[in-house]
Write an enzyme that holds these catalytic residues in place. Structure first.
Site, mmCIF file in Angstrom:
data_model
loop_
_atom_site.group_PDB
_atom_site.id
_atom_site.type_symbol
_atom_site.label_atom_id
_atom_site.label_comp_id
_atom_site.label_asym_id
_atom_site.label_seq_id
_atom_site.Cartn_x
_atom_site.Cartn_y
_atom_site.Cartn_z
ATOM 1 C CG LEU A 99 -59.858 11.202 -6.439
ATOM 2 C CD1 LEU A 99 -60.867 10.801 -5.335
ATOM 3 C CD2 LEU A 99 -58.695 10.174 -5.979
ATOM 4 C CG ASP A 100 -58.359 6.383 -11.169
ATOM 5 O OD1 ASP A 100 -59.592 5.621 -10.882
ATOM 6 O OD2 ASP A 100 -57.181 6.157 -10.659
ATOM 7 N NE ARG A 101 -64.545 5.088 -16.250
ATOM 8 C CZ ARG A 101 -64.923 3.774 -16.000
ATOM 9 N NH1 ARG A 101 -66.026 3.366 -15.283
ATOM 10 N NH2 ARG A 101 -64.172 2.518 -16.336
ATOM 11 C CB SER A 103 -59.872 6.396 -7.631
ATOM 12 O OG SER A 103 -58.983 5.658 -8.062
#
Length: 232
Positions: A99-101, A103
């Site tokens: 999961l990106d930072r 999210s």
């Protein structure tokens, strides 16, 4: 067990990368250079680049409610906070996808490389459900239809498997895991994401797990994951 499966199960690499290591001559079994497809058992000494490799004593699968602002990596000199700061110290523990930072939501971790490979490979089509809030508010039905039909991104077409409008945004179901795919899809239809929360991976739900907390999956949940990807 085939050697490449052993290396994946030990968390060394995915099966494909394990095969590459074997072809490069970097893997030895009982002191001899290994060959692709070779079978090994618990009595064999397996080494990669001179270091012994062993299967985990116990398969571990954790669910983390990743908060916003944490990077999905173990080491990053540019990251202020990483997800490993929220987790127990377990040898071989690694994320199942990312999961990106910015999210939030459900992120699985395991020490089982074979399970990770199948849960993340597009061939197995593991579904992931996201709750999104957008700058445009609740997604109209016609926008959902566009997402179901597919939109063209810079790395190829992408489509949702399911889309249900919800207050301020929608619930989206995807089976791929391309980088920032949900955000890029919604931007392509004119509804940039304000907040993204992953609520489900395969049969595993985020539920009421608080942000920043983790839990160990039950035996039944692990069996369901293994069954989903044909490893039971």
């Amino acid at each position: 067990m085939r050697l490449q499966a052993f290396l994946a199960r030990a968390g060394v690499a995915s099966r494909r990368k394990a095969e590459k290591l074997i072809r490069q001559g970097r893997v030895r079994v009982n002191g001899k250079v290994a060959v692709l497809g070779q079978k090994v058992g618990p009595e064999d000494l397996v080494e990669v680049d001179g270091k012994r490799v062993a299967l985990p004593q116990e398969r571990v699968v954790l669910a983390l409610h990743k908060p916003k602002g944490y990077t999905t990596t173990r080491h990053d000199p540019h990251a202020e906070r990483t997800v490993y700061q929220l987790l127990p110290t377990i040898p071989g523990l690694h994320p199942v996808g990312r999961l990106d930072r910015d999210s939030e939501g459900l992120l699985l971790f395991t020490n089982d490389g074979a399970l990770t490979f199948r849960l993340t490979h597009p061939r197995y089509g593991v579904k992931k459900v996201y709750r999104v809030w957008t700058e445009g508010g609740t997604l109209p039905e016609e926008v959902c239809r566009r997402l179901l039909e597919g939109v063209l991104l810079e790395d190829g077409p992408a489509r949702a498997l399911a889309c249900r409008p919800a207050p301020g945004g929608a619930f989206l179901t995807l089976a791929e895991g391309r980088k920032r795919e949900v955000r890029r899809m919604l931007k392509a239809v004119g509804y940039p994401v304000r907040r993204l929360l992953r609520v489900q991976v395969g049969p595993i739900r985020l539920g009421d797990l608080p942000p920043g907390r983790w839990r160990r999956l039950s035996e039944g949940e692990v069996r369901a994951l293994l069954r989903l990807v044909g490893l039971e």
